[in-house]
Structures are given as structure tokens and as C-alpha cells.
Design a protein around this motif. Sequence first.
Motif, mmCIF file in Angstrom:
data_model
loop_
_atom_site.group_PDB
_atom_site.id
_atom_site.type_symbol
_atom_site.label_atom_id
_atom_site.label_comp_id
_atom_site.label_asym_id
_atom_site.label_seq_id
_atom_site.Cartn_x
_atom_site.Cartn_y
_atom_site.Cartn_z
ATOM 1 N N VAL A 1 0.834 -1.201 0.000
ATOM 2 C CA VAL A 1 0.000 0.000 0.000
ATOM 3 C C VAL A 1 0.867 1.248 0.000
ATOM 4 C CG1 VAL A 1 -1.771 1.290 1.251
ATOM 5 C CG2 VAL A 1 -1.833 -1.216 1.214
ATOM 6 N N PHE A 2 0.570 2.168 -0.950
ATOM 7 C CA PHE A 2 1.242 3.459 -1.043
ATOM 8 C C PHE A 2 0.233 4.558 -0.677
ATOM 9 C CE2 PHE A 2 3.361 1.397 -4.979
ATOM 10 C CZ PHE A 2 4.268 0.702 -4.189
ATOM 11 N N PRO A 3 0.248 5.085 0.545
ATOM 12 C CA PRO A 3 -0.655 6.196 0.872
ATOM 13 C C PRO A 3 -0.350 7.420 0.012
ATOM 14 C CG PRO A 3 0.359 5.257 2.846
ATOM 15 C CD PRO A 3 1.100 4.703 1.678
ATOM 16 N N GLY A 4 -1.345 8.286 -0.142
ATOM 17 C CA GLY A 4 -1.136 9.533 -0.857
ATOM 18 C C GLY A 4 -0.743 10.659 0.071
ATOM 19 N N GLY A 5 -0.643 11.849 -0.508
ATOM 20 C CA GLY A 5 -0.273 13.032 0.263
ATOM 21 C C GLY A 5 0.614 13.987 -0.484
ATOM 22 N N VAL B 1 -10.014 13.892 -13.904
ATOM 23 C CA VAL B 1 -10.356 12.597 -14.477
ATOM 24 C C VAL B 1 -9.480 12.249 -15.674
ATOM 25 C CG1 VAL B 1 -12.119 13.489 -16.054
ATOM 26 C CG2 VAL B 1 -12.326 11.152 -15.128
ATOM 27 N N GLN B 2 -8.883 13.249 -16.327
ATOM 28 C CA GLN B 2 -7.996 12.965 -17.451
ATOM 29 C C GLN B 2 -6.822 12.082 -17.044
ATOM 30 O OE1 GLN B 2 -8.109 13.537 -20.768
ATOM 31 N NE2 GLN B 2 -10.199 14.260 -20.454
ATOM 32 N N GLN B 3 -6.416 12.164 -15.771
ATOM 33 C CA GLN B 3 -5.320 11.313 -15.299
ATOM 34 C C GLN B 3 -5.672 9.839 -15.521
ATOM 35 O OE1 GLN B 3 -2.655 12.962 -14.216
ATOM 36 N NE2 GLN B 3 -3.658 14.947 -14.088
ATOM 37 N N ALA B 4 -6.860 9.472 -15.087
ATOM 38 C CA ALA B 4 -7.291 8.081 -15.223
ATOM 39 C C ALA B 4 -7.532 7.709 -16.681
ATOM 40 C CB ALA B 4 -8.563 7.854 -14.403
ATOM 41 N N LEU B 5 -8.164 8.616 -17.429
ATOM 42 C CA LEU B 5 -8.512 8.311 -18.812
ATOM 43 C C LEU B 5 -7.278 8.083 -19.676
ATOM 44 C CD1 LEU B 5 -11.421 10.889 -19.353
ATOM 45 C CD2 LEU B 5 -11.611 8.441 -18.853
ATOM 46 N N VAL B 6 -6.280 8.937 -19.496
ATOM 47 C CA VAL B 6 -5.068 8.816 -20.318
ATOM 48 C C VAL B 6 -4.305 7.538 -19.977
ATOM 49 C CG1 VAL B 6 -2.795 9.849 -20.716
ATOM 50 C CG2 VAL B 6 -4.846 11.268 -20.806
ATOM 51 N N GLY C 1 0.194 8.461 -4.321
ATOM 52 C CA GLY C 1 0.463 7.030 -4.234
ATOM 53 C C GLY C 1 -0.035 6.267 -5.448
ATOM 54 N N GLY C 2 -1.091 6.790 -6.095
ATOM 55 C CA GLY C 2 -1.563 6.211 -7.346
ATOM 56 C C GLY C 2 -0.563 6.411 -8.465
ATOM 57 N N TYR C 3 0.082 7.584 -8.458
ATOM 58 C CA TYR C 3 1.168 7.815 -9.419
ATOM 59 C C TYR C 3 2.325 6.873 -9.129
ATOM 60 C CZ TYR C 3 4.926 10.308 -11.895
ATOM 61 O OH TYR C 3 5.991 10.634 -12.712
ATOM 62 N N LEU C 4 2.627 6.652 -7.849
ATOM 63 C CA LEU C 4 3.689 5.718 -7.482
ATOM 64 C C LEU C 4 3.359 4.306 -7.962
ATOM 65 C CD1 LEU C 4 6.398 5.388 -6.089
ATOM 66 C CD2 LEU C 4 5.200 5.255 -3.886
ATOM 67 N N PRO D 1 -5.475 8.590 -9.143
ATOM 68 C CA PRO D 1 -4.056 8.889 -9.335
ATOM 69 C C PRO D 1 -3.838 10.268 -9.952
ATOM 70 C CG PRO D 1 -4.831 7.501 -11.111
ATOM 71 C CD PRO D 1 -5.979 7.624 -10.143
ATOM 72 N N GLY D 2 -2.648 10.798 -9.759
ATOM 73 C CA GLY D 2 -2.271 12.078 -10.369
ATOM 74 C C GLY D 2 -0.996 11.952 -11.173
ATOM 75 N N HIS D 3 -0.581 13.068 -11.784
ATOM 76 C CA HIS D 3 0.712 13.204 -12.463
ATOM 77 C C HIS D 3 0.847 12.343 -13.721
ATOM 78 C CE1 HIS D 3 1.953 15.238 -8.763
ATOM 79 N NE2 HIS D 3 1.491 14.184 -8.106
ATOM 80 N N LEU D 4 -0.253 11.831 -14.263
ATOM 81 C CA LEU D 4 -0.170 10.906 -15.383
ATOM 82 C C LEU D 4 -0.341 11.578 -16.737
ATOM 83 C CD1 LEU D 4 -2.151 7.913 -13.844
ATOM 84 C CD2 LEU D 4 0.315 8.123 -14.156
ATOM 85 N N THR D 5 -0.817 12.818 -16.756
ATOM 86 C CA THR D 5 -0.953 13.551 -18.007
ATOM 87 C C THR D 5 -0.765 15.029 -17.754
ATOM 88 O OG1 THR D 5 -2.413 14.109 -19.864
ATOM 89 C CG2 THR D 5 -3.464 13.691 -17.748
#
Length: 318
Positions: free
Chosen positions: A97-101, A261-266, A188-191, A225-229
Motif C-alpha cells: 500500500v502506497f498512501p497519498g499526500g 479525471v484525465q489522469q485516469a482516462l489517459v 500514491g496512485g502515481y507511485l 491517481p495524479g501526475h499521469l498527463t
Amino acid sequence: MKLWATVLCLILACACAHAATPARGRTPLWQPAGGLKQTPIWPAMPPDAQPMPGPETVTIRTEQVGGRPWRAVTNVATPTMTVYPPTGRNTGAVVVVFPGGGFEVLAIDLEGSEICDWLTTRGITCVLLKYRVPSATYDWHCHCRPHNFALSVPSLQDAQRTLRLVRFHARDWHIDPHRIGVIGFSAGGYLVAEASTNYRRRLYPPVDAADHESARPDFALAIYPGHLTRGDGKLNPNVPVTADTPPTFILQAGNDDVDGVQQALVYYTALQAAGVPAELHVYAHGGHAFGLRRTGEPITAWTDLADTWLRTIGISAR
């Protein structure tokens, strides 16, 4: 004008996920409940160790999530893992598990220990990673973040090391070394995406026998998640999806104003193009940083979807 620009920059920083939330109070250093113990993941100093701006601190955040506050850990110089054994039948699966923050703090209960409480009831061993934060190059003191798509190298080093340690101890922990997954929230989702796509990159020299194990997750769950697009419809090049990227479950709210939401879509589109089995769930409402605490928003029942997906890929006992 310079003073006002600085003030404005600090105000804007308050919009960052978790990182700028005011604290209600301080507590002693975080310790897992139930007599569980944190274990340092590095035998000595972590690679590329940087001085922290202060001692490791736990703060209780003022805002409520699901009617309760949440705890944030920051200034983590010594990353640790805590192993939560499964309750009931052991499926042999394990999830890290990777917590966010925002790579500034760790939502250690909201997106950490509470996630382990859920997974262990499914017969899954859970490993909570308290990774290094703040994590270079991420700095939330201003709104002008050119590093927003960089690899969070210290955090990713910690993630790779933990996955290797879990695989190395598979026999001792009664787990299947081919059923090791990851779940992460927000940063953590980006991780999760970083670990899923950069596992062949050697980010640190081997320190012991465990580092000869693979750092590839066998399955992954990326929650808001973040940082994906960059927002231009293109995938962050630091998460190079290939056909070998593990099967992935993705969840996000359409009105998430922190990691849109673009993070998830991309990311989902890239997984599909590479032929990776992936499942995407987008809800109209839900916002950001809710963990698995139930509210009036339907999205907070997302664990039911995740349970089904985990059963589908042969991981969960339910």
C-alpha cells in the motif's frame, strides 16, 4: 508586489492534495495498531538520502473524511514497512500500500492502515509502506511546479526495495511470489504507475540478496491517481506503459478537482493500447481523497468493484 506574489503563491499552495491542510494537533510518532511492528526497509541509510526539514511528525488534520479526521506523517527519513497478516484463509496474495499526500505527507490511516484492514479480511497479506516524504523533486511551497511529471525518485526507490523484500520473504510469509500487487492513492496512485512501468530501471545499487528479486508488481490498483498527463491528452513519458505492465484497476471521480479525471482516462487508454488488461471506473461525483470511508457518494462503495476485480484475477477469497 514581491511580498504579495509570495503570499499569493503560498495561498495557491493550499489547493494541493493533503499537503497544505492545517493540522489540528500533534501526536507521538505513528505506530501501527495491534502490536504490529514497523521494519526499516534499508539496512543502513537509504540511497540518495537527503536531510529532512524537521523530525518525523504526525499531525491530525482538521478536515473530516467520512465524519472522522485523518493522520498525516511527514519528514520520513527512515522508510519502513508494516506487515498485516490476513484474517481467515490465506490466499497467498499480498498487496503493498502506497498512501497519498502529494509526496509531502502520507495519509497513513485514511489511505494506509485502513486499506490494510480491508485487504486482510479478504485473505490478503498487506504491507503498508511508509515511504520517504517530502520526496524530491516534489515541493509544494508554490503553485508553479515544473516538476509535476518527474519521477519521485526516493519514493520509487522505497517502492522497488519493498517489492523486492516481499518477494524475497515470500516463503517465510507464506505468500505466492507471483501474486504481489500494489495499491496507491493520489500521489500514491502515481507511485503505482511508476512502479508498474519502471521496474526494470535500477534506481539504486543492490544492498543485499533481496535486491536480486524482481520489483515488478503482478497487479495494480490506482485510486484517484495524479501526475499521469499534462492535460494535453498525452501520457506522462515517465510512466512508459508496455505490454508487460501489470493488470490494473483504476478509479476516479469526474469532479476530482485535485487530480482530474484525465489522469485516469489517459493512463487507461495507454494500457488498452498496449494490450494490458485494465478496468476503469469513473463516477460523476466523489471528489478526491476519500480512501474507503463511506459517505453519501456512491463512489465510496468502490471496494465492492475492487473485490469483484480481485476475484476475477484470482486474488481475493471473496
